[in-house]
Design an enzyme around this catalytic site. Structure first.
Site, PDB file in Angstrom:
ATOM      1  N   CYS D 112      43.486  54.188  36.888  1.00 25.62           N
ATOM      2  CA  CYS D 112      42.681  53.043  37.339  1.00 25.62           C
ATOM      3  C   CYS D 112      41.349  53.003  36.596  1.00 25.62           C
ATOM      4  O   CYS D 112      40.982  51.991  36.001  1.00 25.62           O
ATOM      5  CB  CYS D 112      42.481  53.111  38.848  1.00 25.62           C
ATOM      6  SG  CYS D 112      41.473  51.753  39.474  1.00 25.62           S
ATOM      7  N   TYR D 116      40.543  50.237  33.445  1.00 25.93           N
ATOM      8  CA  TYR D 116      39.507  49.206  33.510  1.00 25.93           C
ATOM      9  C   TYR D 116      38.483  49.389  32.399  1.00 25.93           C
ATOM     10  O   TYR D 116      38.007  48.411  31.810  1.00 25.93           O
ATOM     11  CB  TYR D 116      38.829  49.209  34.885  1.00 25.93           C
ATOM     12  CG  TYR D 116      39.608  48.418  35.894  1.00 25.93           C
ATOM     13  CD1 TYR D 116      40.745  48.952  36.496  1.00 25.93           C
ATOM     14  CD2 TYR D 116      39.249  47.117  36.224  1.00 25.93           C
ATOM     15  CE1 TYR D 116      41.482  48.217  37.410  1.00 25.93           C
ATOM     16  CE2 TYR D 116      39.984  46.376  37.130  1.00 25.93           C
ATOM     17  CZ  TYR D 116      41.100  46.926  37.720  1.00 25.93           C
ATOM     18  OH  TYR D 116      41.831  46.192  38.613  1.00 25.93           O
ATOM     19  N   TYR D 141      32.887  46.338  33.273  1.00 25.77           N
ATOM     20  CA  TYR D 141      33.857  47.365  32.906  1.00 25.77           C
ATOM     21  C   TYR D 141      33.697  47.830  31.459  1.00 25.77           C
ATOM     22  O   TYR D 141      34.207  48.887  31.091  1.00 25.77           O
ATOM     23  CB  TYR D 141      35.278  46.881  33.194  1.00 25.77           C
ATOM     24  CG  TYR D 141      35.491  46.664  34.680  1.00 25.77           C
ATOM     25  CD1 TYR D 141      35.445  47.765  35.547  1.00 25.77           C
ATOM     26  CD2 TYR D 141      35.669  45.400  35.221  1.00 25.77           C
ATOM     27  CE1 TYR D 141      35.601  47.588  36.923  1.00 25.77           C
ATOM     28  CE2 TYR D 141      35.831  45.222  36.593  1.00 25.77           C
ATOM     29  CZ  TYR D 141      35.792  46.312  37.425  1.00 25.77           C
ATOM     30  OH  TYR D 141      35.941  46.151  38.782  1.00 25.77           O
ATOM     31  N   GLU D 182      49.256  50.209  38.221  1.00 23.58           N
ATOM     32  CA  GLU D 182      48.194  49.389  37.628  1.00 23.58           C
ATOM     33  C   GLU D 182      48.798  48.135  36.993  1.00 23.58           C
ATOM     34  O   GLU D 182      48.305  47.029  37.202  1.00 23.58           O
ATOM     35  CB  GLU D 182      47.443  50.192  36.545  1.00 23.58           C
ATOM     36  CG  GLU D 182      46.380  51.133  37.071  1.00 23.58           C
ATOM     37  CD  GLU D 182      45.234  50.392  37.738  1.00 23.58           C
ATOM     38  OE1 GLU D 182      44.775  49.369  37.202  1.00 23.58           O
ATOM     39  OE2 GLU D 182      44.809  50.826  38.821  1.00 23.58           O
TER      40      GLU D 182
END
Lengths: 188, 188, 188, 188
Positions: D112, D116, D141, D182
């Site tokens: 995760c 990102y 991000y 994801e």
């Protein structure tokens, strides 16, 4: 279910169910074990240990024997991987067992046991299928002993939930929503 | 131990041990159940479920039968409370089982099994006590089946620890220090 | 406590307390973290994460600063090992946090917070000690902010326990018996 | 992702993502908290507590502010329910955090964060979108601080996995397969 009841279910579909249910049961053993570790009293500790034990030794053996009749070897079962639907169900069960209150764990356990018992009885009431393997499947879950087990689990939940405030009962109802995963499991 | 070996141990002391070990075993069942839930493979899952099951059904029954021979009823056992020494041991075991790595859980489990097996064998090697109840106690733990169980647990630990880096091995050694609680249990 | 209140507590004793409380707090952070992971609602999740965070960053820093004033370096703290009394307390807390119901976790957490707040206030009410380091110790725990924290924890417990059946309340009372470990900690 | 990069993503889709990611983050806080409780050392304990804290206070606030810009109130977020895809992901994360070895928990956490960070940097490298809200999303991000966080998590995993035998590394690789969740999250 209708295919099993009629005895004409496509074997490929049943094999998929057998494999996934085998993988499900391995985590179901873990679920009972985790619930046992968190059981507040000696009685429920013993019964949950018994459930872990009988699921591991009886239910899984039954599955291996069935699987052989459908041309699946033990190696086939051990090589298999959970579908996303199966994984989502067992991950929810084990997350609940590890982090929710004990009464919620019981609520999450119940739909699987109760559902199979009800399905077995409903099909048997309408007449057993002629196909011997499907007939045996129905007999397993229509068995009064299996119904007694589901009833014990429901009674344990009822006792643990008796007198709980509304917020705790609502948490149990959310945990019971593993029922949705049961339906998804059949659909898959 | 020397008192049991000689067969002349003061019964009051043995009764205290019986009661505390009974309470210990209830948590030992929880420990095996929790370890089972976290077992990575099917074999270790099954063996740990078996241990939870046999501890609950055989070891605890044995204790209840023994306790009766020493004038303790089941109600006496159920009314009893853990001493701080017993509670410190089982709380450490369950904290470890819930939060440490699986291999450390095995390291924490081993001293109890291995210790009783070694003690039973050492006393039996020196000659069984004449007193029939203490004789039976020694026979239980001197039994080759019990030694095989301890050896299995040690082998499972060795396998899980094989090739681990030094930091992980050190963590296992710290977990094995439940041995200190074994000694404290006897001292108490 | 009387020695702190009078400001004449033997420093060797206080150093022992400082070291053990430092090690206790590291596990207290783990306790809040585990409770946070199991918090049913967003509010309690956030507050318990805040407690883990402030205990790690503020309480432990405070301890390191204090320790320096008493001639203890950070290395001294990191080298130290828990006494059996300290280990028994934190193992019980973490076993409870990992396996009991959430409301019982709150009941197990409360005695430490509430106890220090009450002790700080009681000593401060009788007059602060002249010795500057002990004075500061008392001021820390007599602080209204610390009392508010303990009151929040008590209110959270009360809310979670409201309307619970007698058996669940009894389980909370047993969990609250970590109070006995608080007393043993002072005695040690 | 392409829609965000181009700045022309349909807002309805982005709103769905915002709501689901908000619900995901609440469980992500629980995940960091559970990992913190099981952290073997003081450093990783502190960093994981910090992650739980910053995710709760910064990431979730950011989401609430974003949501407002897209016409979603806090009540909308709190009323929302996880989709099966989101629930399957967080249930796997929390089951892993509660029952797997610590190093596997780190492996499950990484996709995760890393994903990102990589997506943010890749889009920013191709030019920021003109649409101000999507531009800010990318900047969040693509931020070097966020990349440093992902790098820290990867380094912690690498350190914990260094020298592990093949079976343990394989378990980490299976845990890292949260990556599949994801992808499913984006697809949903």
């Amino acid at each position: 279910m209708r295919g099993i009841a009629a005895g004409d279910l496509d074997e490929t579909r049943f094999r998929s169910w057998l494999v996934q249910d085998y993988l499900f049961l391995l985590d179901y053993v873990r679920l009972f074990a985790l619930a046992a570790a968190r059981a507040p009293g000696t009685d429920s500790l013993g019964r949950l240990v018994d459930l872990a034990h009988s699921t591991f030794h009886q239910e899984l053996s039954l599955h291996r024997a069935y699987a052989a009749e459908f041309g699946l070897s033990e190696a086939d079962l051990d090589r298999a991987e959970k579908t996303p639907v199966c994984a989502a169900y067992t991950d929810l069960l084990l997350r609940t067992a590890a982090t929710a209150d004990f009464v919620e764990v019981l609520a999450a356990v119940l739909p699987c046991m109760w559902g199979y018992s009800e399905l077995g009885r409903a099909i048997a009431a309408g007449g057993l299928p002629a196909e011997p393997r499907y007939r045996r499947w129905v007999q397993t879950y229509a068995d009064p002993g299996f119904a007694a087990l589901a009833a014990w689990c429901a009674a344990l939940l009822d006792r643990a939930a008796e007198g709980l405030p509304a917020a705790n009962v609502a948490a149990c109802e959310r945990a019971f929503a593993t029922l949705g995963h049961e339906l998804a499991f059949w659909d898959a």
